[in-house]
Design a protein around this motif. Structure first.
Motif, mmCIF file in Angstrom:
data_model
loop_
_atom_site.group_PDB
_atom_site.id
_atom_site.type_symbol
_atom_site.label_atom_id
_atom_site.label_comp_id
_atom_site.label_asym_id
_atom_site.label_seq_id
_atom_site.Cartn_x
_atom_site.Cartn_y
_atom_site.Cartn_z
ATOM 1 N N ARG A 8 -28.571 28.066 -35.093
ATOM 2 C CA ARG A 8 -29.070 29.022 -36.071
ATOM 3 C C ARG A 8 -30.593 28.937 -36.101
ATOM 4 O O ARG A 8 -31.172 27.854 -35.947
ATOM 5 C CB ARG A 8 -28.514 28.724 -37.471
ATOM 6 N N GLN A 192 -22.610 27.724 -45.251
ATOM 7 C CA GLN A 192 -22.806 26.281 -45.051
ATOM 8 C C GLN A 192 -23.899 25.975 -44.035
ATOM 9 O O GLN A 192 -24.388 24.837 -43.962
ATOM 10 C CB GLN A 192 -21.514 25.643 -44.527
ATOM 11 N N MET A 193 -24.263 26.962 -43.231
ATOM 12 C CA MET A 193 -25.080 26.709 -42.058
ATOM 13 C C MET A 193 -26.539 26.430 -42.411
ATOM 14 O O MET A 193 -27.195 27.214 -43.077
ATOM 15 C CB MET A 193 -24.988 27.910 -41.112
ATOM 16 N N LYS A 194 -27.036 25.312 -41.947
ATOM 17 C CA LYS A 194 -28.416 24.921 -42.197
ATOM 18 C C LYS A 194 -29.336 25.599 -41.176
ATOM 19 O O LYS A 194 -28.908 25.970 -40.085
ATOM 20 C CB LYS A 194 -28.559 23.409 -42.098
ATOM 21 N N ALA A 197 -29.477 24.346 -37.465
ATOM 22 C CA ALA A 197 -28.260 23.587 -37.216
ATOM 23 C C ALA A 197 -27.643 24.021 -35.898
ATOM 24 O O ALA A 197 -27.777 25.173 -35.473
ATOM 25 C CB ALA A 197 -27.267 23.781 -38.348
ATOM 26 N N SER A 199 -24.101 24.118 -33.488
ATOM 27 C CA SER A 199 -22.657 23.978 -33.295
ATOM 28 C C SER A 199 -22.411 23.934 -31.796
ATOM 29 O O SER A 199 -22.989 24.725 -31.035
ATOM 30 C CB SER A 199 -21.904 25.140 -33.931
ATOM 31 N N ASN A 214 -22.466 22.651 -37.282
ATOM 32 C CA ASN A 214 -23.540 22.465 -38.258
ATOM 33 C C ASN A 214 -24.249 21.116 -38.114
ATOM 34 O O ASN A 214 -24.669 20.513 -39.096
ATOM 35 C CB ASN A 214 -22.963 22.610 -39.679
ATOM 36 N N THR A 216 -27.255 18.543 -37.380
ATOM 37 C CA THR A 216 -28.715 18.552 -37.528
ATOM 38 C C THR A 216 -29.274 17.245 -36.952
ATOM 39 O O THR A 216 -29.679 16.346 -37.695
ATOM 40 C CB THR A 216 -29.119 18.695 -39.007
ATOM 41 N N TYR A 230 -31.608 26.034 -45.993
ATOM 42 C CA TYR A 230 -30.456 26.899 -45.721
ATOM 43 C C TYR A 230 -30.831 28.373 -45.619
ATOM 44 O O TYR A 230 -29.958 29.196 -45.363
ATOM 45 C CB TYR A 230 -29.410 26.744 -46.828
#
Length: 231
Positions: A8, A192-194, A197, A199, A214, A216, A230
């Motif tokens: 992200r 929820q995704m920082k 982050a 995946s 997610n 980090t 966030y």
């Protein structure tokens, strides 16, 4: 095994006239993530990013830290975020949106994300007339981007690694589809995704399989106050 590192974007400019620009903190996040990826030996063979500025700037920070060519990437608009402002305008075209629904510097972030969640769920149920993009069209373009990345990895070999930079909604949909999860799981994953982050998804014979969500790796107890965001 071929794998996809789905990242992200770093913190954008929440509340500014142009959200699609990384904040100073966002630039620090992207460089920190690049350093963590380099230390973990996760050098990509291929890079694909969405067409939005925050995707490009995030990759450029990662590339700077990893010693990669900051211009060596493929752009796939299928990884772009959905148009939340457009959805909000369509949903509330006959009346005012809830207070705090928009992204303003002094806005209520809880109210914003609550409205985001409820608007996405209504969009998925086809309850918003004339949205800027239909839910099915959004799913279709994310699926097409996924299939293109899988094809690119197939060309890179069994141990290929592709780094993709996108946004929370598109990545939420990518992860949900890898789990064959109901549509409403997308927004739950997205919220929820920082920022920055990662995946990790493994390419198998029948598509993508979620390996982690997610992550980090660039954040620890000492850096969390500065780097954990966030929005």
């Amino acid at each position: 095994m071929a794998e996809l590192l789905a990242i992200r974007h770093a913190q954008a400019s929440f509340g500014a006239a142009d959200y699609d620009v990384l904040s100073e903190r966002g630039h620090r996040q992207s460089v920190a993530l690049g350093r963590a990826l380099l230390a973990a030996g996760l050098r990509p063979d291929l890079v694909v990013i969405g067409a939005q500025r925050r995707h490009r700037e995030t990759y450029q920070g990662i590339a700077e830290a990893m010693g990669l060519d900051p211009a060596a990437y493929t752009v796939d608009p299928g990884l772009n975020e959905f148009d939340f402002k457009g959805l909000l305008a369509a949903r509330f075209r006959d009346g005012p949106a809830p207070e705090g629904a928009g992204m303003t510097p002094d806005g209520d972030r809880r109210a914003h994300f609550r409205t985001l969640r409820d608007t996405v769920l209504a969009w998925q149920r086809d309850e918003i007339a004339d949205p800027p993009e239909t839910w099915s069209a959004f799913c279709g373009r994310v699926a097409a981007a996924r299939d293109a990345m899988i094809a690119a990895l197939a060309g890179a070999g069994r141990s290929g690694r592709l780094l993709a930079v996108s946004s929370g909604g598109a990545l939420g949909r990518l992860v949900a589809s890898s789990l064959d999860a109901p549509a409403e799981q997308m927004i739950r994953l997205q919220l929820q995704m920082k920022n920055c982050a990662m995946s990790r998804l493994i390419v198998g014979r029948e598509g993508l399989y979620l390996h982690s969500f997610n992550e980090t790796p660039h954040i620890d107890a000492a850096s969390a106050d500065d780097l954990l965001t966030y929005s």
